[in-house]
Scaffold this motif. Structure first.
Motif, PDB file in Angstrom:
ATOM      1  N   ILE A   1      38.394  43.708  42.620  1.00 55.08           N
ATOM      2  CA  ILE A   1      38.520  44.476  43.859  1.00 55.08           C
ATOM      3  C   ILE A   1      39.965  44.413  44.323  1.00 55.08           C
ATOM      4  O   ILE A   1      40.554  43.326  44.399  1.00 55.08           O
ATOM      5  N   THR A   2      40.544  45.551  44.655  1.00 51.81           N
ATOM      6  CA  THR A   2      41.914  45.569  45.169  1.00 51.81           C
ATOM      7  C   THR A   2      41.902  45.584  46.692  1.00 51.81           C
ATOM      8  O   THR A   2      40.957  46.063  47.323  1.00 51.81           O
ATOM      9  N   GLY A   3      42.957  45.037  47.285  1.00 55.65           N
ATOM     10  CA  GLY A   3      43.126  45.085  48.734  1.00 55.65           C
ATOM     11  C   GLY A   3      42.093  44.279  49.494  1.00 55.65           C
ATOM     12  O   GLY A   3      41.406  44.799  50.379  1.00 55.65           O
ATOM     13  N   THR A   4      41.997  42.981  49.198  1.00 58.36           N
ATOM     14  CA  THR A   4      40.917  42.160  49.768  1.00 58.36           C
ATOM     15  C   THR A   4      41.372  41.194  50.863  1.00 58.36           C
ATOM     16  O   THR A   4      40.632  40.298  51.238  1.00 58.36           O
ATOM     17  N   SER A   5      42.578  41.375  51.381  1.00 57.07           N
ATOM     18  CA  SER A   5      43.054  40.428  52.394  1.00 57.07           C
ATOM     19  C   SER A   5      42.389  40.636  53.742  1.00 57.07           C
ATOM     20  O   SER A   5      42.404  39.729  54.598  1.00 57.07           O
ATOM     21  N   SER A   6      41.796  41.816  53.981  1.00 56.42           N
ATOM     22  CA  SER A   6      41.159  42.097  55.270  1.00 56.42           C
ATOM     23  C   SER A   6      40.210  43.279  55.115  1.00 56.42           C
ATOM     24  O   SER A   6      40.129  43.907  54.055  1.00 56.42           O
ATOM     25  N   GLY A   7      39.487  43.586  56.186  1.00 59.48           N
ATOM     26  CA  GLY A   7      38.707  44.806  56.283  1.00 59.48           C
ATOM     27  C   GLY A   7      37.620  44.960  55.241  1.00 59.48           C
ATOM     28  O   GLY A   7      36.928  44.010  54.869  1.00 59.48           O
ATOM     29  N   ILE A   8      37.459  46.196  54.760  1.00 53.57           N
ATOM     30  CA  ILE A   8      36.396  46.504  53.805  1.00 53.57           C
ATOM     31  C   ILE A   8      36.560  45.708  52.524  1.00 53.57           C
ATOM     32  O   ILE A   8      35.582  45.234  51.942  1.00 53.57           O
ATOM     33  N   GLY A   9      37.796  45.533  52.063  1.00 50.02           N
ATOM     34  CA  GLY A   9      38.023  44.801  50.825  1.00 50.02           C
ATOM     35  C   GLY A   9      37.563  43.361  50.911  1.00 50.02           C
ATOM     36  O   GLY A   9      36.919  42.841  49.982  1.00 50.02           O
ATOM     37  N   LEU A  10      37.877  42.707  52.018  1.00 53.25           N
ATOM     38  CA  LEU A  10      37.440  41.329  52.220  1.00 53.25           C
ATOM     39  C   LEU A  10      35.915  41.272  52.262  1.00 53.25           C
ATOM     40  O   LEU A  10      35.289  40.441  51.591  1.00 53.25           O
ATOM     41  N   ALA A  11      35.312  42.161  53.048  1.00 51.46           N
ATOM     42  CA  ALA A  11      33.855  42.162  53.167  1.00 51.46           C
ATOM     43  C   ALA A  11      33.190  42.482  51.831  1.00 51.46           C
ATOM     44  O   ALA A  11      32.151  41.902  51.490  1.00 51.46           O
ATOM     45  N   ALA A  12      33.780  43.397  51.062  1.00 53.89           N
ATOM     46  CA  ALA A  12      33.212  43.737  49.760  1.00 53.89           C
ATOM     47  C   ALA A  12      33.306  42.565  48.787  1.00 53.89           C
ATOM     48  O   ALA A  12      32.392  42.341  47.983  1.00 53.89           O
ATOM     49  N   ALA A  13      34.395  41.817  48.849  1.00 57.92           N
ATOM     50  CA  ALA A  13      34.547  40.657  47.961  1.00 57.92           C
ATOM     51  C   ALA A  13      33.469  39.616  48.246  1.00 57.92           C
ATOM     52  O   ALA A  13      32.827  39.091  47.325  1.00 57.92           O
ATOM     53  N   VAL A  14      33.256  39.330  49.522  1.00 58.25           N
ATOM     54  CA  VAL A  14      32.218  38.358  49.890  1.00 58.25           C
ATOM     55  C   VAL A  14      30.839  38.910  49.536  1.00 58.25           C
ATOM     56  O   VAL A  14      29.985  38.192  48.997  1.00 58.25           O
ATOM     57  N   GLY A  15      30.620  40.202  49.806  1.00 55.54           N
ATOM     58  CA  GLY A  15      29.324  40.803  49.499  1.00 55.54           C
ATOM     59  C   GLY A  15      29.023  40.824  48.017  1.00 55.54           C
ATOM     60  O   GLY A  15      27.887  40.575  47.601  1.00 55.54           O
TER      61      GLY A  15
END
Length: 281
Positions: free
Chosen positions: A9-23
């Motif tokens: 996943i790209t762009g995971t420092s905040s927002g949707i990317g962070l939530a998608a990584a955890v999800g």
């Protein structure tokens, strides 16, 4: 899943990317959470620990505008995990302004991260996804379907992303790779905050566009007052990641579905114009 699959996943420092990584990690995926500056990974690591999935998330540096960074990251991932099963293109950057008052460098920068970064990542991972019959999921925007005032460069990039992915989708399917775009509306995240906009200065320097810009900013502030949370916007991303046959286009809310429907049924463009004209008057 009989064995953990791997998603980058790209762009995971905040927002949707962070939530998608955890999800994704919560859903059982081995998750490669990438970002341009890994010093900004604290929020992700905290969220992963709170969700008890820290052992399934590995943070790596990746700049989607740098071919060498992309190649190095993919080399590490394939070496460590033996392959890749999915890519979530999420990295992006907003760009607010109208073309007369934006430089061509501003426009090129918006295209570089929001469009060419997606193209570069997709091109690089396709050989690996062919091997695993994997999938590409790209976080686009309702701005990839409906052009929005003072978002000319951003919407141009997102329109380009959707045209690219819609064209790629049937070709990729012939080699077993699914392609999906996700279209969020307003999301309460650091995406817009990271613009660091000086609104009074923008208005003072907007000349003949001052009245329209003021109306647009007021409308945008109202819309973000009713924004989705990053977790809400990321939920359809995770659904698409795990679905047997995900659709090509997914909106993240009923509002987004209604908004995108405006343009999909608007053969002469008048419905969209009637809608967005109200944003600047």
């Amino acid at each position: 899943m009989t064995s953990p699959k791997t998603v980058l996943i790209t762009g995971t420092s905040s927002g949707i990317g962070l939530a998608a990584a955890v999800g994704a990690a919560r859903a059982g995926w081995t998750t490669i959470a990438t970002m341009r500056d890994t010093r900004k990974a604290d929020a992700l690591r905290k969220a992963a620990a709170e969700a008890d999935v820290a052992d399934r998330i590995q943070v790596k540096r990746l700049d989607v505008t740098d071919p060498e960074s992309i190649a190095a990251c993919l080399h590490e991932v394939v070496a460590e995990y033996g392959g890749l099963d999915a890519l979530i293109n999420n990295a992006g950057a907003a760009q607010v302004g109208t073309i007369e008052q934006s430089s061509l460098d501003d426009v090129r920068a918006a295209m570089e991260v929001n469009f060419f970064g997606v193209v570069a990542m997709t091109r690089a991972v396709l050989p690996h996804l062919r091997a695993t019959r994997g999938r590409v999921i790209t976080v686009s925007s309702v701005g990839g379907a409906v052009g929005q005032p003072f978002n000319e460069a951003y919407c141009a990039a997102k329109f380009a992303v959707e045209g690219f992915m819609q064209s790629l989708s049937p070709v990729a399917a012939t080699v077993g790779v699914d392609v999906t775009v996700i279209e969020p509306g307003a999301v309460a995240s650091e995406f817009v905050a990271n613009l660091d906009l000086d609104v009074p200065a923008m208005l003072a320097g907007s000349g003949p566009y001052a009245q329209a810009l003021q109306a647009y900013i007021a409308r945008t502030q109202r819309s973000f007052g009713n924004a989705q949370t990053p977790d809400e916007a990321a939920a359809p991303v995770i659904d698409a990641l795990s679905a047997d046959r995900p659709p090509f286009r997914i909106q993240t809310s009923q509002w987004a579905r209604d908004f995108v429907a405006t343009t999909l049924a608007d053969l002469d463009g008048s419905a969209v114009r009637s809608l967005t004209d109200t944003w600047v008057r």
